[in-house]
Design a protein around this motif. Structure first.
Motif, PDB file in Angstrom:
ATOM      1  N   ALA A  48     -13.630 -10.558   1.148  1.00 26.83           N
ATOM      2  CA  ALA A  48     -14.346  -9.395   1.695  1.00 26.83           C
ATOM      3  C   ALA A  48     -13.458  -8.753   2.757  1.00 26.83           C
ATOM      4  O   ALA A  48     -13.191  -9.370   3.788  1.00 26.83           O
ATOM      5  N   VAL A  49     -12.980  -7.538   2.489  1.00 30.74           N
ATOM      6  CA  VAL A  49     -12.181  -6.833   3.499  1.00 30.74           C
ATOM      7  C   VAL A  49     -13.114  -5.887   4.256  1.00 30.74           C
ATOM      8  O   VAL A  49     -13.626  -4.922   3.685  1.00 30.74           O
ATOM      9  N   LEU A  50     -13.346  -6.185   5.510  1.00 31.93           N
ATOM     10  CA  LEU A  50     -14.239  -5.367   6.332  1.00 31.93           C
ATOM     11  C   LEU A  50     -13.409  -4.371   7.137  1.00 31.93           C
ATOM     12  O   LEU A  50     -12.314  -4.688   7.612  1.00 31.93           O
ATOM     13  N   LEU A  51     -13.951  -3.166   7.272  1.00 30.52           N
ATOM     14  CA  LEU A  51     -13.193  -2.056   7.852  1.00 30.52           C
ATOM     15  C   LEU A  51     -14.000  -1.432   8.996  1.00 30.52           C
ATOM     16  O   LEU A  51     -14.635  -0.391   8.827  1.00 30.52           O
ATOM     17  N   PRO A  52     -13.970  -2.086  10.143  1.00 28.69           N
ATOM     18  CA  PRO A  52     -14.831  -1.636  11.243  1.00 28.69           C
ATOM     19  C   PRO A  52     -14.437  -0.270  11.790  1.00 28.69           C
ATOM     20  O   PRO A  52     -15.285   0.414  12.383  1.00 28.69           O
ATOM     21  N   GLY A  53     -13.194   0.153  11.576  1.00 30.38           N
ATOM     22  CA  GLY A  53     -12.789   1.482  12.045  1.00 30.38           C
ATOM     23  C   GLY A  53     -13.556   2.571  11.309  1.00 30.38           C
ATOM     24  O   GLY A  53     -14.015   3.551  11.910  1.00 30.38           O
ATOM     25  N   ALA A  54     -13.728   2.411   9.984  1.00 33.08           N
ATOM     26  CA  ALA A  54     -14.473   3.394   9.194  1.00 33.08           C
ATOM     27  C   ALA A  54     -15.959   3.341   9.548  1.00 33.08           C
ATOM     28  O   ALA A  54     -16.622   4.371   9.672  1.00 33.08           O
ATOM     29  N   PHE A  55     -16.483   2.136   9.739  1.00 30.44           N
ATOM     30  CA  PHE A  55     -17.886   1.964  10.146  1.00 30.44           C
ATOM     31  C   PHE A  55     -18.126   2.714  11.452  1.00 30.44           C
ATOM     32  O   PHE A  55     -19.101   3.461  11.603  1.00 30.44           O
ATOM     33  N   TYR A  56     -17.240   2.530  12.388  1.00 32.25           N
ATOM     34  CA  TYR A  56     -17.356   3.163  13.715  1.00 32.25           C
ATOM     35  C   TYR A  56     -17.232   4.673  13.608  1.00 32.25           C
ATOM     36  O   TYR A  56     -18.069   5.426  14.105  1.00 32.25           O
ATOM     37  N   PHE A  57     -16.170   5.123  12.919  1.00 35.82           N
ATOM     38  CA  PHE A  57     -15.865   6.560  12.896  1.00 35.82           C
ATOM     39  C   PHE A  57     -16.923   7.339  12.126  1.00 35.82           C
ATOM     40  O   PHE A  57     -17.195   8.501  12.409  1.00 35.82           O
ATOM     41  N   MET A  58     -17.524   6.688  11.112  1.00 33.84           N
ATOM     42  CA  MET A  58     -18.579   7.323  10.311  1.00 33.84           C
ATOM     43  C   MET A  58     -19.955   7.185  10.980  1.00 33.84           C
ATOM     44  O   MET A  58     -20.954   7.634  10.431  1.00 33.84           O
ATOM     45  N   ARG A  59     -19.979   6.511  12.119  1.00 34.74           N
ATOM     46  CA  ARG A  59     -21.253   6.196  12.792  1.00 34.74           C
ATOM     47  C   ARG A  59     -22.230   5.559  11.814  1.00 34.74           C
ATOM     48  O   ARG A  59     -23.426   5.897  11.784  1.00 34.74           O
ATOM     49  N   GLU A  60     -21.694   4.675  10.964  1.00 37.11           N
ATOM     50  CA  GLU A  60     -22.533   3.948  10.006  1.00 37.11           C
ATOM     51  C   GLU A  60     -23.438   3.018  10.808  1.00 37.11           C
ATOM     52  O   GLU A  60     -23.070   2.568  11.896  1.00 37.11           O
ATOM     53  N   THR A  61     -24.614   2.781  10.277  1.00 33.27           N
ATOM     54  CA  THR A  61     -25.505   1.841  10.968  1.00 33.27           C
ATOM     55  C   THR A  61     -25.807   0.607  10.120  1.00 33.27           C
ATOM     56  O   THR A  61     -26.265  -0.399  10.630  1.00 33.27           O
TER      57      THR A  61
END
Ligand code: NIG
Ligand code: FE
Length: 403
Positions: free
Chosen positions: A284-297
């Motif tokens: 599982a490659v997790l990508l917290p930068g995209a989560f953060y930048f997209m304001r994903e919840t």
């Protein structure tokens, strides 16, 4: 400044170190450790008591922490232009999907990438690469996927390879032709997948080590992605998939069924998806930068990954649309603060598990005899400090292939 790599035939050792070898299931900490290397390969990494007699050059690192060189296992580092203007629109309320459907998003980077020469793509990526190198990154995966026609995809892959020839870093180029539908296909995504499978993959095979696709409503369907993965394997390329970033299509389970090394993003992955990944050994490659930048919840199902035994990696996802970051150290902190990863999980995520996500477990990712001597030497002694700092780089020295 440009330099080419040379192979140095010599023996070296680093003494008086705290090692985080990543061997075994945790950080593999060794106080008063030594790393010895010959011809760019580790021949010993362990306590000073068992170390071979020092030969060649010896470096006293004065108690500093040594980790394996960091691995950024998911990037779109090569791209024309940037999307600061679209981000400004998002700040005013437009969604990523709305912008994509209106001809922006990946397609706007496609236009800029098609207009750029190979030399321009190389030159614009170099400062981003250098920022990662300055943080101790010694291996990087770089995807194509903004050319979306044969020549421009190959141009991106060549630019990615050129980066690895001009800097002391291992580059793993990935073909991502099925990233978005180019406008000239006017909505006929099956016809574009015909091109990806029939022409692009055969042409990209000599330049790439892996194939990826974007399994998403604004990307390609699971069936179309399956065609891409099957074609990739027919060319003996490794496979991976962007899956469950914006919605749940079970792309991650599909990737697992096709023997993918990794499924990446995974915010919307279900327990069944995670189970399929566990069974197949898909990382599982997790990508917290995209989560953060997209304001994903929606958080990725980290607890299920732990419970079912899926290895977790962390990467920058460096790209102009959803993760314009060139800091893997920042991803360590975000993986912990946003996704609740522990220090051990975060650090294994950019070393041993990132190596597994690239299919390079025999080569890199731990400090063990036989692996490439890729080291990051840090001005810290507690590994937690690498995860704890936000926007601070304590790298003392970086060693690639023993140099
Ligand atoms: O990893 N999800 C698809 N690909 C990229 C985004 C690329 C872009 O927006 O330019 C990602 O987030
Ligand atoms: Fe990506």
């Amino acid at each position: 400044m440009i330099h080419r790599r040379e192979t140095v035939q010599m023996e070296q050792c680093w003494t008086n170190a705290r090692l985080a070898t990543m061997a075994g299931g945790d950080l593999g900490l060794i106080d008063d450790g030594v790393v010895a290397a010959k011809d760019g390969r580790i021949v010993y990494a362990g306590p000073v008591t068992g170390a071979p007699a020092a030969a060649g050059q010896s470096h006293d690192v004065e108690g500093r922490l040594i980790t394996p060189g960091l691995i950024d296992c998911h990037t779109h580092l090569i791209h024309g232009g940037n999307r600061a203007n679209e981000w400004a629109m998002r700040l005013e309320g437009a969604s990523y999907e709305e912008i994509a459907r209106a001809g922006g998003g990946i397609v706007s980077t496609m236009r800029a990438t098609r207009e750029a020469s190979e030399a321009e793509l190389f030159a614009s990526a170099l400062p981003r690469l250098d920022a990662l190198i300055a943080e101790g990154v010694t291996t990087i995966e770089i995807k194509s996927g903004y050319g979306l026609r044969v020549d421009d995809e190959l141009k991106m892959l060549r630019a990615a390879r050129a980066l690895g020839e001009h800097r002391a870093i291992r580059v793993e180029p990935t073909f991502l032709g099925a990233h978005a539908l180019p406008p000239e296909y006017r909505g006929d995504s099956d016809a574009y997948i015909d091109l990806v499978v029939g022409e692009m993959i055969p042409a990209a095979a000599p330049l790439a080590t892996a194939v990826d696709a974007f399994c998403e409503g604004i990307g390609f369907s699971p069936e179309q992605c399956a065609r891409v993965l099957v074609a990739a394997k027919a060319h003996e390329l490794k496979v991976k998939l962007h899956a469950e970033q914006l919605s749940a299509l079970s792309g991650s389970a599909l990737a697992a069924r096709h023997g993918a090394l990794s499924a990446d993003h995974l915010e919307y992955a279900t327990e069944d998806d995670v189970r399929a990944m566990a069974e197949a050994g898909t990382v599982a490659v997790l990508l917290p930068g995209a989560f953060y930048f997209m304001r994903e919840t929606k958080l990725p199902p980290v607890d299920a990954m732990r419970r079912l035994g899926v290895r977790i990696a962390l990467a920058t996802d460096n790209n102009p649309g959803t993760s314009p970051t060139s800091s893997l150290l920042l991803m360590l902190n975000m993986g912990a603060t946003l996704f609740g990863l522990t220090v051990v999980e975060a650090l294994r995520g950019v070393t041993v598990n990132a190596a597994a996500a690239l299919g390079l477990s025999d080569e890199i990712g731990t400090l063990e005899a036989g692996k490439a001597c890729d080291l990051a030497i840090w001005n810290v002694s507690d590994p937690a400090e690498l995860v704890y700092r936000v926007g601070f780089n304590p790298l003392h020295q970086r060693i690639k292939d023993g140099q």
